[in-house]
Design a protein around this motif. Structure first.
Motif, PDB file in Angstrom:
ATOM      1  N   HIS A 146      -7.222   2.122  -9.264  1.00  0.00           N
ATOM      2  CA  HIS A 146      -7.663   0.980  -8.468  1.00  0.00           C
ATOM      3  C   HIS A 146      -6.675   0.841  -7.321  1.00  0.00           C
ATOM      4  O   HIS A 146      -5.531   0.447  -7.519  1.00  0.00           O
ATOM      5  N   GLY A 147      -7.123   1.184  -6.126  1.00  0.00           N
ATOM      6  CA  GLY A 147      -6.225   1.261  -4.976  1.00  0.00           C
ATOM      7  C   GLY A 147      -5.897   2.709  -4.667  1.00  0.00           C
ATOM      8  O   GLY A 147      -6.497   3.629  -5.244  1.00  0.00           O
ATOM      9  N   ARG A 148      -4.992   2.895  -3.741  1.00  0.00           N
ATOM     10  CA  ARG A 148      -4.561   4.236  -3.349  1.00  0.00           C
ATOM     11  C   ARG A 148      -3.051   4.217  -3.188  1.00  0.00           C
ATOM     12  O   ARG A 148      -2.450   3.161  -3.074  1.00  0.00           O
ATOM     13  N   SER A 149      -2.476   5.409  -3.141  1.00  0.00           N
ATOM     14  CA  SER A 149      -1.030   5.499  -2.952  1.00  0.00           C
ATOM     15  C   SER A 149      -0.733   6.187  -1.624  1.00  0.00           C
ATOM     16  O   SER A 149      -1.038   7.367  -1.444  1.00  0.00           O
ATOM     17  N   SER A 150      -0.140   5.449  -0.690  1.00  0.00           N
ATOM     18  CA  SER A 150       0.217   6.023   0.611  1.00  0.00           C
ATOM     19  C   SER A 150       1.279   7.092   0.429  1.00  0.00           C
ATOM     20  O   SER A 150       2.158   6.968  -0.425  1.00  0.00           O
ATOM     21  N   GLY A 151       1.166   8.146   1.248  1.00  0.00           N
ATOM     22  CA  GLY A 151       2.227   9.149   1.264  1.00  0.00           C
ATOM     23  C   GLY A 151       2.106  10.184   0.164  1.00  0.00           C
ATOM     24  O   GLY A 151       3.006  10.986  -0.044  1.00  0.00           O
ATOM     25  N   LEU A 152       0.975  10.186  -0.539  1.00  0.00           N
ATOM     26  CA  LEU A 152       0.745  11.197  -1.574  1.00  0.00           C
ATOM     27  C   LEU A 152      -0.301  12.177  -1.074  1.00  0.00           C
ATOM     28  O   LEU A 152      -1.387  11.769  -0.674  1.00  0.00           O
ATOM     29  N   ASP A 153      -0.004  13.460  -1.121  1.00  0.00           N
ATOM     30  CA  ASP A 153      -0.974  14.455  -0.693  1.00  0.00           C
ATOM     31  C   ASP A 153      -1.694  15.023  -1.913  1.00  0.00           C
ATOM     32  O   ASP A 153      -1.541  16.198  -2.247  1.00  0.00           O
ATOM     33  N   LEU A 154      -2.448  14.152  -2.576  1.00  0.00           N
ATOM     34  CA  LEU A 154      -3.126  14.558  -3.805  1.00  0.00           C
ATOM     35  C   LEU A 154      -4.553  14.050  -3.773  1.00  0.00           C
ATOM     36  O   LEU A 154      -4.842  13.014  -3.175  1.00  0.00           O
ATOM     37  N   ASP A 155      -5.451  14.769  -4.433  1.00  0.00           N
ATOM     38  CA  ASP A 155      -6.823  14.309  -4.626  1.00  0.00           C
ATOM     39  C   ASP A 155      -6.931  13.647  -5.995  1.00  0.00           C
ATOM     40  O   ASP A 155      -6.490  14.229  -6.984  1.00  0.00           O
ATOM     41  N   TYR A 156      -7.486  12.461  -6.031  1.00  0.00           N
ATOM     42  CA  TYR A 156      -7.660  11.806  -7.322  1.00  0.00           C
ATOM     43  C   TYR A 156      -8.773  10.769  -7.198  1.00  0.00           C
ATOM     44  O   TYR A 156      -9.069  10.309  -6.098  1.00  0.00           O
ATOM     45  N   PRO A 157      -9.411  10.435  -8.305  1.00  0.00           N
ATOM     46  CA  PRO A 157     -10.508   9.469  -8.226  1.00  0.00           C
ATOM     47  C   PRO A 157      -9.972   8.057  -8.002  1.00  0.00           C
ATOM     48  O   PRO A 157      -9.066   7.630  -8.714  1.00  0.00           O
ATOM     49  N   PHE A 158     -10.513   7.370  -7.031  1.00  0.00           N
ATOM     50  CA  PHE A 158     -10.062   5.998  -6.805  1.00  0.00           C
ATOM     51  C   PHE A 158     -11.183   5.109  -6.305  1.00  0.00           C
ATOM     52  O   PHE A 158     -12.223   5.586  -5.837  1.00  0.00           O
ATOM     53  N   LEU A 159     -10.959   3.831  -6.415  1.00  0.00           N
ATOM     54  CA  LEU A 159     -11.759   2.816  -5.732  1.00  0.00           C
ATOM     55  C   LEU A 159     -10.774   1.904  -5.022  1.00  0.00           C
ATOM     56  O   LEU A 159      -9.859   1.370  -5.649  1.00  0.00           O
ATOM     57  N   ASP A 160     -10.943   1.760  -3.733  1.00  0.00           N
ATOM     58  CA  ASP A 160     -10.050   0.878  -2.990  1.00  0.00           C
ATOM     59  C   ASP A 160     -10.901   0.059  -2.024  1.00  0.00           C
ATOM     60  O   ASP A 160     -12.020   0.421  -1.701  1.00  0.00           O
ATOM     61  N   VAL A 161     -10.353  -1.066  -1.584  1.00  0.00           N
ATOM     62  CA  VAL A 161     -10.993  -1.779  -0.488  1.00  0.00           C
ATOM     63  C   VAL A 161     -10.202  -1.443   0.771  1.00  0.00           C
ATOM     64  O   VAL A 161      -9.035  -1.067   0.703  1.00  0.00           O
ATOM     65  N   ASP A 162     -10.851  -1.567   1.894  1.00  0.00           N
ATOM     66  CA  ASP A 162     -10.215  -1.198   3.158  1.00  0.00           C
ATOM     67  C   ASP A 162      -9.251  -2.314   3.583  1.00  0.00           C
ATOM     68  O   ASP A 162      -9.556  -3.114   4.463  1.00  0.00           O
ATOM     69  N   ASN A 163      -8.086  -2.324   2.944  1.00  0.00           N
ATOM     70  CA  ASN A 163      -7.117  -3.383   3.193  1.00  0.00           C
ATOM     71  C   ASN A 163      -6.594  -3.372   4.621  1.00  0.00           C
ATOM     72  O   ASN A 163      -6.407  -4.420   5.236  1.00  0.00           O
ATOM     73  N   GLU A 164      -6.377  -2.184   5.150  1.00  0.00           N
ATOM     74  CA  GLU A 164      -5.864  -2.099   6.511  1.00  0.00           C
ATOM     75  C   GLU A 164      -6.913  -2.629   7.491  1.00  0.00           C
ATOM     76  O   GLU A 164      -6.619  -3.452   8.354  1.00  0.00           O
ATOM     77  N   GLY A 165      -8.156  -2.161   7.318  1.00  0.00           N
ATOM     78  CA  GLY A 165      -9.237  -2.610   8.196  1.00  0.00           C
ATOM     79  C   GLY A 165      -9.443  -4.120   8.121  1.00  0.00           C
ATOM     80  O   GLY A 165      -9.686  -4.784   9.133  1.00  0.00           O
ATOM     81  N   ALA A 166      -9.333  -4.676   6.910  1.00  0.00           N
ATOM     82  CA  ALA A 166      -9.539  -6.115   6.725  1.00  0.00           C
ATOM     83  C   ALA A 166      -8.531  -6.913   7.543  1.00  0.00           C
ATOM     84  O   ALA A 166      -8.897  -7.838   8.277  1.00  0.00           O
ATOM     85  N   PHE A 167      -7.259  -6.535   7.441  1.00  0.00           N
ATOM     86  CA  PHE A 167      -6.238  -7.316   8.137  1.00  0.00           C
ATOM     87  C   PHE A 167      -6.168  -6.967   9.627  1.00  0.00           C
ATOM     88  O   PHE A 167      -5.729  -7.791  10.440  1.00  0.00           O
ATOM     89  N   TYR A 168      -6.646  -5.783   9.976  1.00  0.00           N
ATOM     90  CA  TYR A 168      -6.803  -5.460  11.397  1.00  0.00           C
ATOM     91  C   TYR A 168      -7.862  -6.391  11.999  1.00  0.00           C
ATOM     92  O   TYR A 168      -7.632  -7.039  13.023  1.00  0.00           O
ATOM     93  N   ASP A 169      -9.003  -6.497  11.339  1.00  0.00           N
ATOM     94  CA  ASP A 169     -10.094  -7.354  11.834  1.00  0.00           C
ATOM     95  C   ASP A 169      -9.658  -8.818  11.918  1.00  0.00           C
ATOM     96  O   ASP A 169      -9.956  -9.515  12.886  1.00  0.00           O
ATOM     97  N   ALA A 170      -8.980  -9.276  10.869  1.00  0.00           N
ATOM     98  CA  ALA A 170      -8.556 -10.679  10.830  1.00  0.00           C
ATOM     99  C   ALA A 170      -7.589 -10.963  11.976  1.00  0.00           C
ATOM    100  O   ALA A 170      -7.690 -12.000  12.655  1.00  0.00           O
ATOM    101  N   THR A 171      -6.651 -10.052  12.194  1.00  0.00           N
ATOM    102  CA  THR A 171      -5.645 -10.263  13.236  1.00  0.00           C
ATOM    103  C   THR A 171      -6.286 -10.221  14.623  1.00  0.00           C
ATOM    104  O   THR A 171      -5.987 -11.039  15.497  1.00  0.00           O
ATOM    105  N   ARG A 172      -7.205  -9.269  14.817  1.00  0.00           N
ATOM    106  CA  ARG A 172      -7.910  -9.175  16.097  1.00  0.00           C
ATOM    107  C   ARG A 172      -8.676 -10.466  16.389  1.00  0.00           C
ATOM    108  O   ARG A 172      -8.699 -10.948  17.517  1.00  0.00           O
ATOM    109  N   PHE A 173      -9.297 -11.006  15.340  1.00  0.00           N
ATOM    110  CA  PHE A 173     -10.046 -12.254  15.509  1.00  0.00           C
ATOM    111  C   PHE A 173      -9.116 -13.388  15.961  1.00  0.00           C
ATOM    112  O   PHE A 173      -9.437 -14.150  16.879  1.00  0.00           O
ATOM    113  N   LEU A 174      -7.940 -13.462  15.373  1.00  0.00           N
ATOM    114  CA  LEU A 174      -6.961 -14.487  15.767  1.00  0.00           C
ATOM    115  C   LEU A 174      -6.488 -14.259  17.204  1.00  0.00           C
ATOM    116  O   LEU A 174      -6.329 -15.209  17.981  1.00  0.00           O
TER     117      LEU A 174
END
Lengths: 341, 341
Positions: A146-174
């Motif tokens: 659940h989530g992802r690990s930055s800086g890992l060059d590995l393939d693995y099954p995951f489910l994540d939400v687009d956390n970066e995109g979410a806070f990018y959008d929120a900040t742009r809106f502000l």
């Protein structure tokens, strides 16, 4: 029809009926036949997860229950677990849960796998370059992250939400509303989702040649008290921000209290956007001034992770997708307004 | 010293060290000796719960995770579970958790016991004349009840808080402040603790020849939204009460919002006393107007139940007491004041 009613109907004890349905030897063939027929006629359906547990054919999901140093219980964990339970009930699975401190976690997983008591497991509270992922890949059981690990060059099954995109959008809106001094009340710095949310905010600010001010940034456990204290310090300090991003509605609960104490009107004097995990206890629309949010259901994520993990365990065809990234919705309510002049 | 540091020190993989410590056959005797000595010297202590799980000597506590019809995750359950986890970690136990709807619960327990996968279990969400208690007594495993069941003439091990006494004291305190129309936002009517809290309020009122007004009484799931809706209906109705008792700070969160909407000042226009389970998210002292409460830690109850159950399983000497009733403290803060004239 439940067990009690079936028992009254047949004039047999509930124990006898359970034993008959589960194939225990103490029950005569005739009784068993009577029970089976009645169960079929009345549509009685026993708890299959329990049955499978009793017969040793249990399907089970292993999970580590994080015990934080200050032993705070975590609503976010509870909500995720509820979603997982929905999947478990549908597919007749149960949980084997090992409480563990963060430092013992990798070992706890290793031994959970070695014990043979679980058919699969999931990893959460993922950190940057998280060593548990390579470890999980080296073990023999299905797992999902659940989530992802930055800086890992590995393939693995995951489910994540687009956390970066979410806070990018929120900040742009502000920024579009004219805010330039934007505070960030984030989750713990070592957790990957908090890292990505910060990156999203920084990226949007950088497009306007602005920076996140370290004096206006807090990383902490996502509790009400942490939100209150962080916001209070920031409001009492220099260059007061005109807007704040909160990584959870729980942090926002405390932040709003601090704003009230400073006599600031939300949506007019100061704006706020919170990430909304859809915790049933803290609905953003139920705040006195409804909160603008980035929305993604933690329970739905738990359900989906449960479904995918169980499909992997059962080797269902078609196989579930390996990696999923959920988009996050920006929901505008009354807590955001134009920056004060 | 953790596993990683031990691994670096010895120049052996973490897997090899785990295997050596757990007695797996793949490890040479010499390596095992080296590992054991280093572990002893450095004071390295692996997660014993995990070890015991791997070796089949697991200590485990069974519990049923209630799935409510509306699938609301319950903070009260999560907080209790955290206390239980504290006990589990101390004594190297883990959990086997079966999600279940209320109607399948008795069966789920029966099969949990039959499966041999748990050493003991506990019962919660107790109802009046709860049939699960006689059932548990007829089974062969240690169990303990969180709460009590009214109307049952049985002896069984339990831990309960004095719910009736708590709400008797709270109601008496309101009566002393001159309140006569007192509302009650309670938990679900079929749960024993809610029944007892109601009895306590009724007893104090009866001493002043007063009755609980059914128009001012609500039984519901203890969520924020339920508190908001219940309070709003009551405030909009006839003979508006001057005080309200809430069975949880979560209900109070919603109730206070409704009062604010009606322009009522807490502690002046209307008084409120909430039961405080010491949920870390919702501290009564953190409300804008701090709440008067009846206080009893749900986490401490979880820890105590875990400790007692594990002592029963381990047949510790001296045996823990069979039945415990915890007194509840009345903590007076700003949300209670004299009844308006």
């Amino acid at each position: 029809m439940n067990l009690k009613e079936l028992s009254q109907m047949l004039g047999l004890s509930q124990t006898t009926i359970s034993r008959a349905l589960n194939g225990y030897p103490e029950v005569s063939e005739e009784t068993r036949r009577r029970v089976m027929e009645a169960a079929k006629e009345t549509g009685y359906r026993p708890n299959r997860a329990a049955q499978r547990l009793a017969t040793g054919k249990a399907g089970s999901i292993g999970l580590i229950m994080p015990i934080s140093p200050d032993h705070s219980s975590d609503m976010h964990f509870a909500e995720f677990q509820s979603g997982l339970a929905e999947a478990a009930i549908l597919h007749d699975f149960h949980f084997v849960i090992m409480p563990s401190t963060a430092e013992d976690e990798a070992q706890a997983i290793r031994w959970l796998v070695a014990s043979g008591s679980v058919d699969g497991y999931y990893l959460a509270y993922v950190r940057e370059k998280d060593p548990r992922i390579a470890m999980a890949k080296s073990l023999s059981l299905p797992f999902i992250v659940h989530g992802r690990s930055s800086g890992l060059d590995l393939d693995y099954p995951f489910l994540d939400v687009d956390n970066e995109g979410a806070f990018y959008d929120a900040t742009r809106f502000l920024l579009q509303l004219g805010h330039e001094r934007i505070a960030l009340l984030n989750g713990q710095a070592d957790l990957d989702f908090a890292h990505r949310r910060r990156l999203g905010a920084e990226r949007a600010l950088a497009e306007k040649s602005l920076l996140l001010d370290p004096r206006h940034t807090r990383h902490s456990f996502m509790g009400d008290e942490q939100g209150y204290r962080g916001m209070k310090e920031i409001l009492a300090g220099p260059d007061r921000p005109t807007a704040v991003l909160c990584a959870s509605t729980v942090l926002a609960l405390g932040a709003v209290r601090a704003m009230n104490e400073f006599g600031l009107k939300l949506g007019t004097d100061i704006s706020l956007i919170a990430h909304d995990d859809e915790l049933p206890l803290l609905k953003p629309e139920n705040f006195s001034i409804p909160l603008t949010t980035t929305r993604s259901s933690l329970r739905a994520a738990g359900k989906r992770i449960g479904d995918r993990l169980i499909a992997m365990i059962n080797q269902s065809d078609p196989a579930p997708p390996e990696q999923e990234l959920w988009k996050v919705e920006l929901v505008v309510r009354a807590s955001t307004g134009r920056a004060p002049a």
